[in-house]
Design a protein around this motif. Structure first.
Motif, PDB file in Angstrom:
ATOM      1  N   ALA A 205      53.093  46.911  41.009  1.00 56.13           N
ATOM      2  CA  ALA A 205      52.044  47.126  39.996  1.00 56.13           C
ATOM      3  C   ALA A 205      50.767  47.651  40.647  1.00 56.13           C
ATOM      4  O   ALA A 205      50.068  48.497  40.074  1.00 56.13           O
ATOM      5  CB  ALA A 205      51.759  45.827  39.234  1.00 56.13           C
ATOM      6  N   ALA A 206      50.464  47.177  41.856  1.00 52.32           N
ATOM      7  CA  ALA A 206      49.253  47.647  42.551  1.00 52.32           C
ATOM      8  C   ALA A 206      49.365  49.139  42.858  1.00 52.32           C
ATOM      9  O   ALA A 206      48.388  49.890  42.722  1.00 52.32           O
ATOM     10  CB  ALA A 206      49.045  46.845  43.834  1.00 52.32           C
ATOM     11  N   ILE A 207      50.568  49.576  43.231  1.00 54.32           N
ATOM     12  CA  ILE A 207      50.785  51.003  43.525  1.00 54.32           C
ATOM     13  C   ILE A 207      50.621  51.833  42.243  1.00 54.32           C
ATOM     14  O   ILE A 207      49.960  52.876  42.232  1.00 54.32           O
ATOM     15  CB  ILE A 207      52.192  51.223  44.135  1.00 54.32           C
ATOM     16  CG1 ILE A 207      52.289  50.511  45.495  1.00 54.32           C
ATOM     17  CG2 ILE A 207      52.504  52.712  44.268  1.00 54.32           C
ATOM     18  CD1 ILE A 207      53.697  50.476  46.078  1.00 54.32           C
ATOM     19  N   ALA A 208      51.205  51.344  41.140  1.00 55.79           N
ATOM     20  CA  ALA A 208      51.098  52.051  39.854  1.00 55.79           C
ATOM     21  C   ALA A 208      49.636  52.158  39.430  1.00 55.79           C
ATOM     22  O   ALA A 208      49.168  53.202  38.973  1.00 55.79           O
ATOM     23  CB  ALA A 208      51.922  51.329  38.787  1.00 55.79           C
ATOM     24  N   ASN A 209      48.921  51.060  39.613  1.00 53.91           N
ATOM     25  CA  ASN A 209      47.513  51.004  39.228  1.00 53.91           C
ATOM     26  C   ASN A 209      46.689  52.027  40.024  1.00 53.91           C
ATOM     27  O   ASN A 209      45.892  52.779  39.446  1.00 53.91           O
ATOM     28  CB  ASN A 209      47.008  49.577  39.476  1.00 53.91           C
ATOM     29  CG  ASN A 209      45.712  49.319  38.776  1.00 53.91           C
ATOM     30  OD1 ASN A 209      45.541  49.717  37.622  1.00 53.91           O
ATOM     31  ND2 ASN A 209      44.782  48.691  39.477  1.00 53.91           N
ATOM     32  N   ASP A 210      46.919  52.087  41.328  1.00 51.05           N
ATOM     33  CA  ASP A 210      46.196  53.052  42.179  1.00 51.05           C
ATOM     34  C   ASP A 210      46.500  54.489  41.758  1.00 51.05           C
ATOM     35  O   ASP A 210      45.634  55.359  41.857  1.00 51.05           O
ATOM     36  CB  ASP A 210      46.607  52.887  43.654  1.00 51.05           C
ATOM     37  CG  ASP A 210      45.999  51.627  44.262  1.00 51.05           C
ATOM     38  OD1 ASP A 210      45.083  51.051  43.629  1.00 51.05           O
ATOM     39  OD2 ASP A 210      46.439  51.220  45.354  1.00 51.05           O
ATOM     40  N   ALA A 211      47.746  54.721  41.308  1.00 44.26           N
ATOM     41  CA  ALA A 211      48.147  56.082  40.937  1.00 44.26           C
ATOM     42  C   ALA A 211      47.764  56.423  39.496  1.00 44.26           C
ATOM     43  O   ALA A 211      47.937  57.565  39.068  1.00 44.26           O
ATOM     44  CB  ALA A 211      49.656  56.246  41.131  1.00 44.26           C
TER      45      ALA A 211
ATOM     46  N   ASP B 248      52.018  39.641  33.228  1.00 48.10           N
ATOM     47  CA  ASP B 248      51.143  38.815  34.079  1.00 48.10           C
ATOM     48  C   ASP B 248      51.106  39.322  35.515  1.00 48.10           C
ATOM     49  O   ASP B 248      50.202  38.965  36.279  1.00 48.10           O
ATOM     50  CB  ASP B 248      51.621  37.356  34.104  1.00 48.10           C
ATOM     51  CG  ASP B 248      51.412  36.665  32.768  1.00 48.10           C
ATOM     52  OD1 ASP B 248      50.648  37.206  31.940  1.00 48.10           O
ATOM     53  OD2 ASP B 248      52.016  35.591  32.558  1.00 48.10           O
ATOM     54  N   HIS B 249      52.118  40.104  35.902  1.00 47.30           N
ATOM     55  CA  HIS B 249      52.173  40.662  37.260  1.00 47.30           C
ATOM     56  C   HIS B 249      51.703  42.111  37.291  1.00 47.30           C
ATOM     57  O   HIS B 249      51.897  42.797  38.289  1.00 47.30           O
ATOM     58  CB  HIS B 249      53.602  40.553  37.816  1.00 47.30           C
ATOM     59  CG  HIS B 249      54.066  39.140  37.949  1.00 47.30           C
ATOM     60  ND1 HIS B 249      53.808  38.381  39.067  1.00 47.30           N
ATOM     61  CD2 HIS B 249      54.723  38.326  37.083  1.00 47.30           C
ATOM     62  CE1 HIS B 249      54.306  37.165  38.894  1.00 47.30           C
ATOM     63  NE2 HIS B 249      54.867  37.113  37.700  1.00 47.30           N
TER      64      HIS B 249
END
Ligand SMILES: *Cc1c(COP(=O)(O)O)cnc(C)c1O
Length: 425
Positions: free
Chosen positions: A171-177, A197-198
């Motif tokens: 999810a962190a990678i998706a968010n950054d992209a 939630d994740h």
């Protein structure tokens, strides 16, 4: 107390349902109707213009299905949900608003077999593509994302079993992209994990499996978190710009956090027609009432069977993450703290021939291509679901010739173990 604050066991029975306004019927009626009479012409025009929300035609909306959608949205912590005709339909419905010809998704290599075929073969006919990456290699996931990537896709607990995705890291990678993460939560169910939630944007399910829970329904659902900003870039014009397929309506501007859900109904179901039927929705509503109780028993039985299998001389490997030997054991406490599901594989020392003979010997286990049933189920992937792959491909996808996949049911654990004990070669 609002419904969102109620516990899971309360929501699985009450969310989305109320006594029928027409008759007082306590259980959600099966509204077996195609169309709904308009009050007058102004009402009809308001419904078609989306100025008023209501029922027009059952390809789009139906009260029985609406209750199910509301219930699942509340169990997943989403802003809205759209049910559809199967789990595979849900995957297309989730991607349809995001994709155009030339667009791609980055997906995990560890996916349900049918999903791999949909992504690698059928996608091409839409001009879409999927880049399959090992999701434990986060650098490779990042490197696979390009300007045409519109989503990242993975499963919480991946088929054929034993793998738990580190959803927070992905999810962190998706968010950054600046792209949404779509999680197939079929094998975990909202009882064991809430991907939103994740950091997931969208959650898809095959309702065919644990959600209905008894092998009676084919259905799917797309749940939207309501949290993604579709207007932050120009990547999602169908949601963030005037949509010609709905006389220039801007879904995000008009519906805010409900944009994806409205788009799914007003364009997705209207034009793709992958609609669930009210009878199926009824069975799934009945199944969900006992979801937590069933999942507790599924998980406890899977743990007992896996522990027994790990000690058996005929078996060389057991992939259940609930065993401390599993490389994914340490992800349980963070991703699926109530248990690692009930789906895993065993490898028989006797190889292909022992697998085929053992399956024939089983009496309690049903030999079927399904999972997530109240009954214990078995399949030998190399001679069935994965038989068209080369041996090398079979090994890579966790379906080597010596592998049996078990979907552990909610019978007595001692009877499940006794059946394996008498059957295995
Ligand atoms: C079964 C399944 C699907 C496909 O669902 P259908 O309802 O059979 O179309 C997709 N993903 C997973 C993880 C599944 O188990």
């Amino acid at each position: 107390m609002s419904e969102e604050q109620q516990g899971f066991d309360t929501r699985q029975i009450h969310a989305g349902a109320q006594p029928d306004p027409a008759t007082g019927a306590r259980q959600v009626p099966i509204y077996q109707t195609t169309a709904y009479q308009f009050r007058d012409s102004a009402h009809a025009a308001a419904l078609f213009g989306l100025q008023e929300v209501g029922f027009i035609y059952s390809r789009l909306t139906n009260p029985t299905i609406a209750a199910l959608q509301d219930r699942i949205a509340q169990l997943e912590g989403g802003a809205g949900a759209v049910c559809c005709s199967s789990g595979h339909a849900a995957q297309i419905m989730a991607l349809f608003p995001l994709m155009m010809p030339g667009c791609n998704i980055v997906a995990s290599t560890r996916l349900y077999g049918g999903t791999l075929t949909q992504f690698t073969q059928t996608f091409k006919r839409f001009g879409w593509s999927a880049k399959l990456v090992d999701f434990d290699d986060t650098d490779a996931v990042k490197a696979a994302i390009d300007d045409n990537t519109r989503a990242i896709f993975c499963e919480t607990i991946a088929n054929p079993g034993g793998y738990i995705t580190d959803l927070d890291a992905i999810a962190a990678i998706a968010n950054d992209a600046g792209i949404p993460l779509i999680v197939d939560n079929t094998t975990a169910t909202p009882y064991l994990c809430n991907p939103i939630d994740h950091g997931a944007t969208l959650v898809v399910h095959s309702l065919t499996k644990y959600m209905t829970g008894n092998g009676t329904v084919t259905g799917g659902v797309v749940v939207d978190s309501g949290k993604f900003d579709w207007s932050a870039s120009d990547k999602f014009p169908s949601l963030s710009q005037p949509e010609p397929a709905y006389h220039g309506l801007n879904f995000h501007e008009t519906f805010g956090p409900a944009a994806f859900t409205f788009h799914g109904i007003a364009i997705g179901l209207r034009d793709l027609g992958m609609t669930m039927n009210p009878q199926g929705a009824h069975y799934t509503l009945m199944g969900i009432e006992t979801l937590s109780l069933r999942m507790q028993k599924h998980v406890a039985n899977a743990q007992a069977v896996a522990e027994w299998a790990a000690k058996d001389d005929r078996i060389s490997e057991v992939t259940y993450p609930g065993l401390t030997a599993s490389p994914y054991h340490d992800r349980i406490s963070r991703i699926v703290p109530k248990g690692a599901g009930a789906l895993f594989t065993i490898r028989l020392k006797g190889g292909y021939d022992a697998c085929v003979a053992s399956v024939s010997n089983m009496k309690l286990f049903s030999h079927v291509a399904n999972l997530g049933d109240a009954r214990s189920l078995v399949i030998h992937p190399a001679s069935t679901t994965h038989s068209q792959l080369t041996e090398d491909e079979q090994i890579k996808s966790g379906a080597a010739p010596d592998v049996l996949r078990l979907s552990i049911g909610i019978e007595d654990a001692k009877d499940i173990i006794a059946d394996l004990d008498q059957a295995l070669i």
